[in-house]
Design a protein around this motif. Structure first.
Motif: not given
Ligand SMILES: [Zn+2]
Length: 152
Positions: A29-33, A47-54, A58-64
């Protein structure tokens, strides 16, 4: 041009949303807020924050974060500029690290994102400090990002 104060009171906009996607690379899952960030009560950035669970990373977050003129209709979006960072764990450190990355990688080009800065352009951009303030605020206050980065 609006002068930006050194100290701005940042708050979330009234309409924060979340959605879950499936990762193209691993079906995790990718969770986006997403939401607006207000500064001193006025829309300041989106902002768009994508939280990755690859499964294999690593569990990381990419924030635009997108700065520009808000609320005037799409004809006023010509000044939009987008920054992005990756926030993730660092081996041997208890606090996560934020790294500048190319903005808008997970989003189509368009007037909302405007000029998508890459790392080199972001480093030289006059709004870089504002970006770090907003991204820190998101990391510390968005419940999805906070839980994702600090909750594991
Ligand atoms: Zn994946």
């Amino acid at each position: 041009m609006i002068e930006h104060h050194v100290r701005m009171l940042l708050t979330f906009g009234p309409d924060r949303q979340t959605r879950e996607f499936t990762c193209d690379c691993c079906n995790a899952p990718i969770e986006r807020a997403w939401d607006f960030i207000y500064a001193d009560g006025a829309p300041h950035a989106a902002y768009f924050a994508n939280c990755y669970h690859h499964t294999d990373r690593d569990h990381d977050a990419w924030i635009d974060v997108i700065f520009g003129t808000w609320g005037g209709g799409s004809d006023q979006w010509s000044d939009h500029v987008a920054f992005a960072c990756r926030i993730g764990p660092v081996v041997g450190q208890t606090t996560p690290a934020s790294t500048l990355v190319t903005a808008g990688l997970a989003h189509p080009d368009g007037p909302l994102f405007g000029l998508k800065l890459d790392r080199e352009a972001a480093l030289q951009h006059p709004r870089l400090n504002e970006f770090w303030k907003v991204s820190d605020f998101i990391l510390e206050n968005d419940p999805l990002v906070l839980g994702h980065i600090y909750g594991h």
